[in-house]
Motif scaffolding. Structure first.
Motif, PDB file in Angstrom:
ATOM      1  N   GLU A   1      -5.073   4.687 -13.584  1.00 34.87           N
ATOM      2  CA  GLU A   1      -4.228   5.247 -12.861  1.00 34.87           C
ATOM      3  C   GLU A   1      -2.532   5.561 -13.199  1.00 34.87           C
TER       4      GLU A   1
ATOM      5  N   ASP B   1      -1.760   5.621  -6.403  1.00 35.59           N
ATOM      6  CA  ASP B   1      -3.193   5.148  -6.343  1.00 35.59           C
ATOM      7  C   ASP B   1      -3.945   6.325  -6.013  1.00 35.59           C
ATOM      8  N   LYS B   2      -4.534   7.089  -6.780  1.00 38.72           N
ATOM      9  CA  LYS B   2      -5.308   8.177  -6.796  1.00 38.72           C
ATOM     10  C   LYS B   2      -6.702   8.032  -6.091  1.00 38.72           C
ATOM     11  N   ASN B   3      -7.233   6.866  -6.197  1.00 41.81           N
ATOM     12  CA  ASN B   3      -8.528   6.631  -5.318  1.00 41.81           C
ATOM     13  C   ASN B   3      -8.265   6.122  -3.968  1.00 41.81           C
ATOM     14  N   GLY B   4      -7.032   5.804  -3.685  1.00 43.72           N
ATOM     15  CA  GLY B   4      -6.807   5.361  -2.292  1.00 43.72           C
ATOM     16  C   GLY B   4      -7.343   3.937  -2.133  1.00 43.72           C
ATOM     17  N   ASP B   5      -7.541   3.018  -3.046  1.00 46.36           N
ATOM     18  CA  ASP B   5      -8.074   1.765  -2.522  1.00 46.36           C
ATOM     19  C   ASP B   5      -6.968   0.579  -2.503  1.00 46.36           C
ATOM     20  N   GLY B   6      -5.804   1.259  -2.498  1.00 51.59           N
ATOM     21  CA  GLY B   6      -4.703   0.166  -2.371  1.00 51.59           C
ATOM     22  C   GLY B   6      -4.069  -0.459  -3.467  1.00 51.59           C
ATOM     23  N   LYS B   7      -4.799  -0.275  -4.738  1.00 50.85           N
ATOM     24  CA  LYS B   7      -4.396  -1.068  -6.040  1.00 50.85           C
ATOM     25  C   LYS B   7      -4.238   0.102  -7.002  1.00 50.85           C
TER      26      LYS B   7
ATOM     27  N   GLY C   1       1.602   4.499  -3.087  1.00 49.71           N
ATOM     28  CA  GLY C   1       1.921   6.089  -2.947  1.00 49.71           C
ATOM     29  C   GLY C   1       1.072   7.009  -3.693  1.00 49.71           C
ATOM     30  N   LYS C   2       1.579   8.022  -4.585  1.00 49.22           N
ATOM     31  CA  LYS C   2       0.537   9.091  -5.176  1.00 49.22           C
ATOM     32  C   LYS C   2       0.235   8.101  -6.370  1.00 49.22           C
TER      33      LYS C   2
ATOM     34  N   ALA D   1       0.895  -1.224   0.134  1.00 46.24           N
ATOM     35  CA  ALA D   1      -0.012   0.210  -0.081  1.00 46.24           C
ATOM     36  C   ALA D   1       0.956   1.296   0.175  1.00 46.24           C
TER      37      ALA D   1
END
Length: 84
Positions: free
Chosen positions: A37, A26-32, A23-24, A19
């Motif tokens: 992206e 992963d724009k939607n912050g879902d860990g993928k 870092g940067k 995760a």
């Protein structure tokens, strides 16, 4: 029991490391990290991500190597085999 505890701890640490490496990217912050992206790094719209574009986007050298399948120093959209 110690083995199970150790394996669980290692799994959790690995997940946190993955995760964090997103870092940067992963724009939607879902860990993928999705194909869209990664392709958002293509600032000039030529469907190829240069090393400079990748760095500006926050991509690590390790991520760049992972996505640059043909090792030509750039990531073309067709090289990405990750889901969108």
């Amino acid at each position: 029991m110690k083995l199970v505890t150790t394996l669980v701890a290692l799994t959790l640490v690995s997940g946190v490391a993955l995760a964090a490496s997103a870092g940067k990217m992963d724009k939607n912050g879902d860990g993928k990290i999705t194909k869209s992206e990664v392709m958002a790094c293509d600032t000039d719209g030529n469907k190829i991500i240069s090393k400079d574009e990748a760095k500006a986007c926050g991509m690590t050298d390790e991520q760049f190597k992972q996505y640059d399948k043909n090792l030509d120093g750039a990531i073309a959209a067709m090289e990405l085999t990750i889901p969108d």
